[in-house]
Structures are given as C-alpha cells and as structure tokens.
Write a protein that holds these residues in place. Structure first.
Motif, PDB file in Angstrom:
ATOM      1  N   TYR A 172      46.032  36.477  52.208  1.00  0.00           N
ATOM      2  CA  TYR A 172      45.464  37.114  51.189  1.00  0.00           C
ATOM      3  C   TYR A 172      46.219  36.975  50.731  1.00  0.00           C
ATOM      4  O   TYR A 172      45.923  37.100  49.177  1.00  0.00           O
ATOM      5  N   ALA A 173      47.175  35.485  49.896  1.00  0.00           N
ATOM      6  CA  ALA A 173      47.872  35.824  48.690  1.00  0.00           C
ATOM      7  C   ALA A 173      47.813  34.485  48.152  1.00  0.00           C
ATOM      8  O   ALA A 173      47.164  34.558  46.880  1.00  0.00           O
ATOM      9  N   GLU A 174      47.109  33.637  49.245  1.00  0.00           N
ATOM     10  CA  GLU A 174      45.788  32.474  48.521  1.00  0.00           C
ATOM     11  C   GLU A 174      44.852  32.996  47.809  1.00  0.00           C
ATOM     12  O   GLU A 174      44.535  32.354  46.698  1.00  0.00           O
ATOM     13  N   ILE A 175      44.184  33.725  48.004  1.00  0.00           N
ATOM     14  CA  ILE A 175      42.468  34.194  47.731  1.00  0.00           C
ATOM     15  C   ILE A 175      43.108  34.349  46.626  1.00  0.00           C
ATOM     16  O   ILE A 175      42.487  34.141  45.113  1.00  0.00           O
ATOM     17  N   PRO A 176      43.465  35.255  45.669  1.00  0.00           N
ATOM     18  CA  PRO A 176      43.772  35.540  44.707  1.00  0.00           C
ATOM     19  C   PRO A 176      44.855  34.781  43.714  1.00  0.00           C
ATOM     20  O   PRO A 176      44.622  35.254  42.726  1.00  0.00           O
ATOM     21  N   ARG A 177      45.764  33.888  44.004  1.00  0.00           N
ATOM     22  CA  ARG A 177      45.826  33.560  43.389  1.00  0.00           C
ATOM     23  C   ARG A 177      44.817  32.349  43.284  1.00  0.00           C
ATOM     24  O   ARG A 177      44.897  31.644  41.294  1.00  0.00           O
ATOM     25  N   GLU A 178      44.114  31.688  43.875  1.00  0.00           N
ATOM     26  CA  GLU A 178      42.371  30.392  43.316  1.00  0.00           C
ATOM     27  C   GLU A 178      42.167  31.794  42.595  1.00  0.00           C
ATOM     28  O   GLU A 178      41.646  30.770  41.157  1.00  0.00           O
ATOM     29  N   MET A 179      42.187  32.916  42.171  1.00  0.00           N
ATOM     30  CA  MET A 179      40.601  33.689  41.331  1.00  0.00           C
ATOM     31  C   MET A 179      41.930  33.220  40.117  1.00  0.00           C
ATOM     32  O   MET A 179      40.948  33.369  39.233  1.00  0.00           O
ATOM     33  N   VAL A 180      43.213  33.739  39.976  1.00  0.00           N
ATOM     34  CA  VAL A 180      44.000  33.664  38.039  1.00  0.00           C
ATOM     35  C   VAL A 180      43.597  32.416  38.070  1.00  0.00           C
ATOM     36  O   VAL A 180      43.683  31.509  36.904  1.00  0.00           O
ATOM     37  N   THR A 226      41.132  29.752  38.986  1.00  0.00           N
ATOM     38  CA  THR A 226      39.425  29.773  37.899  1.00  0.00           C
ATOM     39  C   THR A 226      39.268  30.792  37.328  1.00  0.00           C
ATOM     40  O   THR A 226      38.426  30.294  36.385  1.00  0.00           O
ATOM     41  N   GLY A 227      39.979  31.621  37.369  1.00  0.00           N
ATOM     42  CA  GLY A 227      39.942  32.923  36.126  1.00  0.00           C
ATOM     43  C   GLY A 227      38.474  33.264  36.691  1.00  0.00           C
ATOM     44  O   GLY A 227      37.504  34.317  35.452  1.00  0.00           O
ATOM     45  N   ASP A 228      37.474  33.205  37.234  1.00  0.00           N
ATOM     46  CA  ASP A 228      37.008  33.668  38.509  1.00  0.00           C
ATOM     47  C   ASP A 228      36.888  34.876  39.591  1.00  0.00           C
ATOM     48  O   ASP A 228      37.554  34.575  39.709  1.00  0.00           O
ATOM     49  N   TRP A 229      37.038  36.280  38.527  1.00  0.00           N
ATOM     50  CA  TRP A 229      37.812  37.555  39.719  1.00  0.00           C
ATOM     51  C   TRP A 229      36.753  38.018  40.641  1.00  0.00           C
ATOM     52  O   TRP A 229      36.798  39.096  41.095  1.00  0.00           O
TER      53      TRP A 229
END
Length: 60
Positions: A34-42, A44-47
């Motif tokens: 759950y912490a890694e998914i939003p980190r990767e969203m930030v 890549t810039g793909d929200w």
C-alpha cells in the motif's frame, strides 16, 4: 526536592513520547504494498493507473 521530581517527570514524559516512534513501521507485506503503489504513481506521474513493481493492476 521538587526540582528533581520535575526533571524525573520530564524524563518519563520524553521517554513515553519518543520510545514508540518506530513501533508502527511498515511491517506486514500488505502495508509495504500500500505504500509502494502511491510512490510509483508519483514517480511515473500517472495518477490513474495503480502499479506495483512497474506492473499495472486491473480491477476485476
């Protein structure tokens, strides 16, 4: 004597406040996910697309 009690109370309060700070680290595998998914969203810039380890996750 009251000054010594004040220092003791301050020491106990500081220990009580600072001792458990690292207690709630990301321990379970789900919490890391759950912490890694939003980190990767930030990163890549793909929200709109959740990713985990650069893999897209689709909801059924």
């Amino acid at each position: 004597m009251s000054r010594a009690w004040l220092w003791l109370l301050l020491l106990v309060a500081a220990f009580t406040w600072f001792a458990p700070l690292d207690y709630n680290a990301l321990i379970r595998p789900d919490e890391g996910r759950y912490a890694e998914i939003p980190r990767e969203m930030v990163a890549t810039g793909d929200w709109n697309t959740p990713r985990l380890n650069a893999m897209m996750h689709h909801r059924p």
